[in-house]
Scaffold this active site. Structure first.
Site, PDB file in Angstrom:
ATOM      1  CG  HIS A 113      -1.877  -1.089   1.304  1.00 14.38           C
ATOM      2  ND1 HIS A 113      -2.785  -1.341   0.300  1.00 14.38           N
ATOM      3  CD2 HIS A 113      -2.102  -2.049   2.253  1.00 14.38           C
ATOM      4  CE1 HIS A 113      -3.526  -2.394   0.628  1.00 14.38           C
ATOM      5  NE2 HIS A 113      -3.120  -2.849   1.801  1.00 14.38           N
ATOM      6  CE1 TYR A 115      -2.249  -8.081   8.855  1.00 13.18           C
ATOM      7  CE2 TYR A 115      -3.908  -8.333   7.145  1.00 13.18           C
ATOM      8  CZ  TYR A 115      -2.741  -7.758   7.600  1.00 13.18           C
ATOM      9  OH  TYR A 115      -2.059  -6.875   6.823  1.00 13.18           O
TER      10      TYR A 115
HETATM   11 ZN    ZN Z   1      -3.942  -7.287   2.854  1.00 15.51          ZN
END
Ligand code: ZN
Length: 680
Positions: free
Chosen positions: A163, A333
C-alpha cells in the site's frame, strides 16, 4: 498382443542437465518482530509480531525451514529506498526514531509521516529499522535468485509494503518492498520485464501507482472490493484501471465484489486472466506480493480459499521466468491460516507436489462477472484475449457435480516406509542407461533431485518398464516417471489399462498428435483424453474425449498451443482431479521441447505430481531432456515472446470452452447466466 513390442526398447543414455539453479531461500530476521503498531481503531490491531513467529515456527515444525537456504538479512540503503520513494518521505520516516512517544501520539498528531486516515498509528521508534530490514530481506532474495544461487524463495517480512506510496505510508505499510524489488532487479540485473502478482486480499494501490505508466512491469492484483465499499475504497482499484500511457494494459485489477471467494474462483482467475497474459508478457522475474489475508478465516478478507490453493498458485507461477520467483509476505491476519499458507507456498517452492485439488466445481457468478469484465477491458492489449468475443454472451447453466471422490485414492500408505525403501534402493542407480527414469517421492532430508534408473539398468523390455513405473507410482516409491517406447500408442493403451485397474479410477491422458486415441474412452469417465491434433479425428468416442484441433505448430502455433493448455487443459484437469496424469508424445507431434517442458511442468500440479510421460523412440534428445528436467522439478525454459495466438486457434479453444463449460465449471469465463443461481 503387446509381446511383439517387448524387445524394441531403446537403451540410449540421457545426460540430465546439471547446471540449473536449485534450492529455495527463506529470508527472515527476528529483528522484524521488534516493533508494534498501536492503533486507535481496534479493528486494526491485527498486524502483530506473532504473524512472523507463527510462520517461522510452522516452517520449522514441518521441516521446511531446514530445507531452505537462509541468507543473512541486510538493512536497505537509502539508495534502495529512493528507488521508489521521495527524499522528503524518507527524511520524514528517518525522524521517527528521534521522536518521543508523546510526539508520536495520535492525540497530538492525526497523521504521522503522512500516514493516511484512518491510519492513526503510533510508530514505535524501531519501525524505521524494521522497514529497512524488510526491504533488505527482499533484496537479498532477489539477489540470490537473479544470480542463480537459488531458484526461488520467500522473504518473511514486517512491515508489509504494497500500500505504501512514493511519499506516503498507507495501511500497515511503510516502504514498498516489492516495488523497490522490481526497480532494483531492473536496475541491477538489467532485466526488461517483471511480473508482480499480488494475491493479498487488499488492492496494492502503491504498486499500481508506482508502475501504472511502466510497460516493463506487469502488475496483477485481485482484491476484495465490493463495489468500492471495502478499504482502500478507491475507484482506481476497479477493473477499468488498466495503466496509463505506455503502461496501458500492464495493470490488471480483478475486483472481488463479494466475500467468500474460494479455490475455484482463484484458480479461474489464474487460468483465464493471469496466466495467458503472463505467458504473453514473458517475464524474466516473478515477484509475488504474498498476502494471505485472502485465505479462509482471515478477519480482513472473509474469503474461503484454503491454504492448499496457495500451493497451486505458487506452482502455476513457477513455470514462468525459468522458475525465478520471489514471494514476499504482505498481509495475513489469521495466524493459523497464515502459517499454513506460508508452509504450502514454501513447500511448493521447494519442489514438493501440491496436494490434490478437490471440490473445484467452478467459480461463483460474482467472480465470473469480475473475470468477464477484466477480460473484456484487456482484450485490446493482449493477443490471448482477442477473438474471445463470446465472453460477452450468456453461457449455459453450471451443471454440478462432476465426480464423486474416488474410493481408495487417498494417500493411505506410509510415506516414511516407502521413502525408506526408495532410499535403500538408491545405491545402484548408475548413469541413466535405462530408457526408464523415475523421480523419487518428496523427501524432506535428502536431495530429492536424484533419479533412479529403471530395473537393472540394462536392456529391458519397454512395457515391462511401463508396468514397473506404474507399480512404483502406485506404491508411492516414485513420484513420476518417463519411458521411451517403441510404439507410443501401444504403451498408452497398456499403461491406461494397468492404471485404471491397479492405481486410480481417474486418469488424465494428454495425447499429442493426430493418431487414433489408442483406448476405448467410455462415458464412465475413468479416462479423460485431451488430444491436441491438427485435424479433427474421425470419431469422438465420448464426452471424455476432447480433441482440440490447432493450426500446425511453428510460428504463432506456440501461442495457440499454450492458449489451449492454459484455457482448456488446466481447467479441465483441475476439475477432473485425476489420480494419474499420462502424457504421450509421438515423433511428429510438432511440439517443440520448450512447449513440451512447459506442459509437463504445469501438469505436475495435478495428481500430486504423479505423472508418467511416454515418449516415442526417436522423438529427439532435446525433448527427452526437457521432459526429464521438468519431471525432476527443474524450471521449464521460457518459451520466449509468444505474440498473439492465431485467431483460428483462439476460436477453436473458445468453441471447445463453450461446448464443455456446462459440464466443466472451471471453463467458464462469463456470467451471470440467465436462470442460474450463484454457486456460493
Ligand atoms: Zn492485505
Amino acid at each position: 498382443m503387446y509381446d511383439r513390442h517387448l524387445n524394441k526398447a531403446s537403451t540410449r543414455c540421457y545426460l540430465l542437465p546439471r547446471a540449473m539453479a536449485s534450492g529455495t531461500a527463506l529470508v527472515y530476521d527476528e529483528e522484524m518482530t521488534r516493533y508494534k503498531l498501536l492503533w486507535v481503531d481496534p479493528a486494526c490491531k491485527v498486524e502483530v509480531p506473532e504473524r512472523l513467529t507463527a510462520c517461522v515456527a510452522a516452517l520449522q515444525e514441518q521441516g521446511l525451514a531446514q530445507r531452505c537456504v537462509a541468507p543473512p538479512v541486510r538493512p536497505a540503503t537509502e539508495e534502495d529506498i529512493l528507488l521508489a520513494h521521495s527524499e522528503q518521505y524518507l527524511e520524514a520516516v528517518k525522524r521517527t526514531p528521534l521522536m518521543t512517544l508523546e510526539e508520536l501520539c495520535p492525540t497530538q498528531h492525526t497523521e504521522v509521516c503522512h500516514v493516511t486516515k484512518p491510519a492513526l498509528a503510533v510508530w514505535l521508534q524501531n519501525i524505521y529499522h524494521c522497514a529497512k530490514l524488510a526491504i533488505g530481506a527482499t533484496l537479498q532474495l532477489v539477489d540470490r535468485v537473479m544470480t542463480g544461487q537459488v531458484r526461488n524463495g520467500m522473504a518473511l517480512v514486517r512491515p508489509p509494503g504494497h500500500h505504501s506510496q512514493r511519499s506516503a505510508a498507507n495501511g500497515f505499510c511503510v516502504f514498498n518492498n516489492v516495488a523497490i524489488a522490481a526497480l532494483y532487479a531492473k536496475k541491477r540485473f538489467n532485466i526488461k520485464r517483471v511480473l508482480i502478482v499480488d494475491w493479498d486480499v487488499h488492492h496494492g494501490q502503491g504498486l499500481q501507482y508506482c508502475f501504472e505508466e511502466d510497460p516493463s512491469v506487469l502488475y496483477f492484483s485481485w482484491h476484495r472490493y465490493e463495489h468500492q465499499s471495502f478499504w482502500p475504497n478507491l475507484r482506481d482499484s476497479d477493473y477499468h484501471s488498466v495503466g496509463k500511457g505506455p503502461g496501458a494494459g500492464f495493470n490488471i485489477n480483478l475486483p472481488w465484489n463479494q466475500v467468500g471467494m474460494d479455490n475455484s474462483d482463484y484458480l479461474s482467475a489464474f487460468f483465464h486472466v493471469l496466466l495467458p497474459v503472463a505467458y504473453e508478457f514473458n517475464p524474466e522475474l516473478v515477484l509475488v506480493s504474498a498476502g494471505f489475508d485472502s485465505g479462509i478465516g482471515d478477519p480482513e478478507g472473509l474469503m474461503r480459499a484454503t491454504p492448499d490453493v496457495f500451493a497451486h498458485l505458487t506452482h502455476l507461477l513457477t513455470s514462468l521466468a525459468g522458475g525465478k520467483l520471489c514471494a514476499v509476505l504482505e498481509g495475513g491476519y489469521n495466524l493459523t491460516c497464515l502459517a499454513q499458507s506460508v508452509c504450502q507456498t514454501v513447500q511448493t517452492l521447494l519442489g514438493d507436489p501440491a496436494p490434490r485439488p478437490s471440490g473445484l466445481s467452478g467459480p461463483c457468478e460474482s467472480a465470473l462477472e469480475s473475470i468477464q469484465c477484466v477480460r473484456a477491458v484487456h482484450r485490446q492489449y493482449w493477443g490471448c484475449l482477442k477473438h474471445t468475443e463470446r465472453d460477452l454472451v450468456s453461457s449455459p447453466p453450471l451443471l454440478l457435480p462432476l465426480h464423486p471422490p474416488a474410493a481408495g485414492e487417498g494417500d493411505g500408505s506410509s510415506l516414511g516406509e516407502t521413502q525408506h525403501r526408495a532410499q535403500q534402493q538408491e545405491g545402484g542407480g548408475g548413469d541413466g542407461l535405462s530408457p526408464c527414469l523415475a523421480r523419487l517421492p518428496p523427501d524432506r532430508t535428502q536431495d530429492r533431485r536424484r533419479w533412479r534408473t529403471g530395473e537393472g539398468g540394462g536392456v529391458l523390455q519397454a512395457l515391462g518398464h511401463v508396468r514397473a513405473l506404474l507399480d512404483k507410482i502406485c506404491r508411492k516409491e516414485v513420484q513420476n516417471g518417463l519411458a521411451v517406447v517403441a510404439d507410443v500408442s501401444v504403451a498408452v493403451a497398456y499403461a491406461l489399462q494397468r492404471a485404471v485397474t491397479s492405481l486410480t479410477n481417474r486418469v488424465l491422458l494428454v495425447f499429442l498428435g493426430d493418431g487414433e486415441v489408442p483406448v476405448e474412452v467410455t462415458e464412465e469417465g475413468k479416462v479423460l483424453v485431451f488430444q491436441i491434433c491438427s485435424k479433427e479425428p474421425r470419431d469422438r468416442k465420448s464426452k471424455y474425449h476432447i480433441p482440440v484441433c490447432l493450426r500446425k505448430q511453428g510460428g504463432d502455433g506456440a501461442a495457440g498451443f499454450l492458449h489451449a493448455v492454459l484455457s482448456l487443459l488446466l481447467p479441465l484437469g483441475y476439475g477432473y482431479d485425476p489420480g494419474l496424469v499420462l502424457t504421450a508424445v509421438g515423433t511428429e507431434s510438432g511440439v517443440g521441447q520448450a512447449l513440451w517442458a512447459q506442459l509437463t511442468s504445469l501438469l505436475q500440479g495435478l495428481a500430486q505430481g504423479h505423472t508418467l510421460a511416454l515418449m516415442q523412440q526417436g522423438c529427439g534428445e532435446g525433448t527427452l531432456r526437457a521432459t526429464a528436467c521438468s519431471l525432476l522439478g527443474g524450471p521449464a525454459p521460457a518459451v520466449g515472446p509468444l505474440g498473439a495466438p492465431a485467431p483460428e486457434n483462439v476460436r477453436e479453444v473458445e468453441r471447445q470452452r463453450e461446448r464443455l463449460q456446462g459440464q466443466w465449471g472451471l471453463l467458464r469465463t462469463a456470467g451471470p447466466a440467465e436462470g442460474s443461481s450463484a454457486a456460493h
